[in-house]
Scaffold this active site. Structure first.
Site, PDB file in Angstrom:
ATOM      1  N   LYS A  13       0.830  -1.209   0.000  1.00  0.00           N
ATOM      2  CA  LYS A  13       0.000   0.000   0.000  1.00  0.00           C
ATOM      3  C   LYS A  13       0.860   1.254   0.000  1.00  0.00           C
ATOM      4  CE  LYS A  13       0.419   2.138   4.200  1.00  0.00           C
ATOM      5  NZ  LYS A  13       1.845   1.821   4.344  1.00  0.00           N
ATOM      6  N   GLY A 144      10.517  -2.932   4.716  1.00  0.00           N
ATOM      7  CA  GLY A 144      10.900  -1.877   5.646  1.00  0.00           C
ATOM      8  C   GLY A 144      10.857  -0.486   5.060  1.00  0.00           C
ATOM      9  N   ALA A 145      10.142  -0.315   3.934  1.00  0.00           N
ATOM     10  CA  ALA A 145      10.082   1.000   3.278  1.00  0.00           C
ATOM     11  C   ALA A 145       8.753   1.704   3.523  1.00  0.00           C
ATOM     12  CB  ALA A 145      10.325   0.843   1.775  1.00  0.00           C
ATOM     13  N   GLY A 146       7.937   1.181   4.459  1.00  0.00           N
ATOM     14  CA  GLY A 146       6.651   1.807   4.755  1.00  0.00           C
ATOM     15  C   GLY A 146       5.583   1.512   3.726  1.00  0.00           C
ATOM     16  N   LEU A 147       5.750   0.411   2.983  1.00  0.00           N
ATOM     17  CA  LEU A 147       4.803   0.070   1.915  1.00  0.00           C
ATOM     18  C   LEU A 147       3.922  -1.121   2.271  1.00  0.00           C
ATOM     19  CD1 LEU A 147       7.250   0.536  -1.091  1.00  0.00           C
ATOM     20  CD2 LEU A 147       5.540   2.157  -0.258  1.00  0.00           C
ATOM     21  N   GLY A 148       3.912  -1.491   3.548  1.00  0.00           N
ATOM     22  CA  GLY A 148       2.971  -2.515   3.999  1.00  0.00           C
ATOM     23  C   GLY A 148       3.398  -3.941   3.741  1.00  0.00           C
ATOM     24  N   SER A 150       4.823  -6.116   5.762  1.00  0.00           N
ATOM     25  CA  SER A 150       4.448  -7.024   6.854  1.00  0.00           C
ATOM     26  C   SER A 150       2.953  -7.324   6.818  1.00  0.00           C
ATOM     27  CB  SER A 150       4.849  -6.438   8.212  1.00  0.00           C
ATOM     28  OG  SER A 150       4.145  -5.241   8.492  1.00  0.00           O
ATOM     29  N   ASP A 209      -3.080  -0.932   6.662  1.00  0.00           N
ATOM     30  CA  ASP A 209      -2.242  -1.700   5.736  1.00  0.00           C
ATOM     31  C   ASP A 209      -2.876  -3.049   5.411  1.00  0.00           C
ATOM     32  OD1 ASP A 209      -0.619   0.452   6.259  1.00  0.00           O
ATOM     33  OD2 ASP A 209       1.188  -0.722   6.587  1.00  0.00           O
TER      34      ASP A 209
END
Length: 431
Positions: A13, A144-148, A150, A209
């Site tokens: 996302k 780990g780039a804030g793109l969901g 996990s 997310d």
């Protein structure tokens, strides 16, 4: 239970409108990315062993099924009136304690949280009679780039384990089928359990997310003023795919520090910052109206591009941009490839560009080359599109796609998408 093997895929996302304003109770909009996490579930040659592999983070761990703490956890599992696993609002402390002790010895935090999420979901959605299986996760999302990434992983695991546990039905819709906008029990089940999986990773996630990864399309969300009230969330499942360029500056950032910086600005210049946050609120509301237009097309996409430019300017005014993000915007504007803004907390991280309809591919590649020369990484992807889906081996003639060795050995993101992506494989099924 579906016959093995099968592959689950769920999108990442990006936040397209409303960053930082969401902290102050304003609406924000997140949308699915065509970049995905993929999970291959296949039978193990050892019926007593469950194996979890995540080659992208160098995780490979196996458990003997009989050694898992089934009996210790059993008293803390609850079921609803239909005898389905009851979804708790929080992680159950007793289960957390049992699994934490069981996983004692993991030095790598990322490995620990991935295994913790996997076992928590496995032991809630399956039972000790489960057969030996291999679970392999691959990601075309930067981790780990804030793109969901996990949340996408959690949605894949929740979907697979719920299907194997018999708690949800097999999906039957194809990529081009219009999706039902009403509540769908199977997707609601996946969404809620994947939030539990996200809590294993992050403690107290917003739930946005995993909602985007589950339902696809876009989601408008708004925090309420008190913790007791649930956040407001509106799913836009049929929001169509729009061409997007995602650029990762690779500049590390601290979300907490950036949020605190806006807080200090708000305290010092309250009337000014309130005006900026209110402008972002109105912008998100306008974007929502445009995105909900049943006749969404080129004209509406052009409106979104204008709103993207305005939103970036407002975020700059809040002090959350970064020279690297401004470089991305300058290069994008110079090549006239589309409208660019930072996404997420800012201060580094990623920027998104809604690509113009008539821009030539060579122009995009020239911009990408300039991004790469600056040390950034760019991905040609799309915004919106489908949520979680499954690829069943019985629907596909090419059995090599379900080969564990091939799945582990894809050399890069492009190879994964070329082999498994919806653009090339039309047999994906959705709820």
């Amino acid at each position: 239970m579906s016959q093995l093997p099968f592959i689950v895929g769920a999108p990442g996302k990006v936040i397209i409108f409303g960053e930082h304003a969401a902290v102050y109770g304003k609406p924000a909009i997140a949308a699915a990315l065509s970049l995905r996490c993929y999970l291959l579930v296949s039978p193990s040659s050892d019926s007593n062993t469950i194996r979890l592999q995540f080659p992208d983070i160098k995780l490979d761990h196996s458990w003997n099924i009989k050694d898992l703490p089934w009996e210790e956890i059993k008293p803390y599992l609850t079921y609803d009136s239909a005898n389905k696993p009851q979804i708790p609002s929080e992680l159950v402390p007793e289960i957390v304690d049992k699994l934490s002790s069981f996983l004692n010895g993991f030095d790598n935090k990322m490995h620990y949280y991935a295994c913790f999420c996997f076992l928590y979901l496995l032991m809630n959605l399956c039972d000790s009679k489960v057969s030996g299986m291999n679970f392999i996760v691959r990601s075309t999302l930067p981790i780990g780039a804030g793109l969901g990434s996990s949340a996408s992983t959690s949605v894949c695991l929740s979907s697979a384990l719920a299907l194997m546990g018999g708690w949800i039905n097999k999906p039957s819709l194809h990529e081009n089928d219009k999706l039902d906008t009403a509540d769908i029990p199977d997707l609601e089940f996946i969404d809620k359990w994947s939030l539990i999986g996200e809590k294993c990773f992050h403690g107290n996630p917003s739930g946005i997310d995993n909602a985007v990864a589950t339902f696809g399309g876009a989601v408008m969300f708004q925090r309420t003023s008190t913790p007791e009230q649930p956040s407001i969330r509106t799913n836009m499942r049929n929001f169509p795919a729009i061409k997007l360029l995602l650029t990762n500056t690779k500049v590390p950032k601290s979300t907490a520090d950036l949020v605190a910086g806006v807080g200090r600005l708000n305290a010092e210049f309250n009337s000014i910052s309130t005006s900026i946050l209110t402008a972002i609120e109105h912008l998100s509301q306008e974007a929502y109206k445009v995105m909900m237009n049943p006749m969404f097309g080129r004209e509406e996409t052009n409106v979104l591009r204008k709103l993207v430019n305005i939103n970036h300017g407002l975020l700059v005014a809040l002090g959350v941009s970064h020279p690297a993000l401004e470089t991305v915007k300058i290069i994008g504007d110079k090549h006239r490839i589309g409208a660019t803004k930072l996404t997420g907390a800012g201060g580094g991280g990623c920027a998104i560009t809604l690509v113009n309809d008539d821009v030539e591919e060579s122009v995009i590649h020239n911009a990408i080359k300039e991004f790469e020369d600056s040390g950034y990484e760019s991905f040609e992807t799309s915004l919106g599109g489908k949520g979680v889906g499954i690829l069943f081996h019985e629907d596909l003639d090419d059995a090599t796609k379900f080969s564990e060795s091939q799945f582990c050995n894809y050399v890069d993101r492009a190879a994964i998408e070329d082999s498994l992506g919806m653009a090339n494989v039309k047999e994906w099924k959705f709820w």
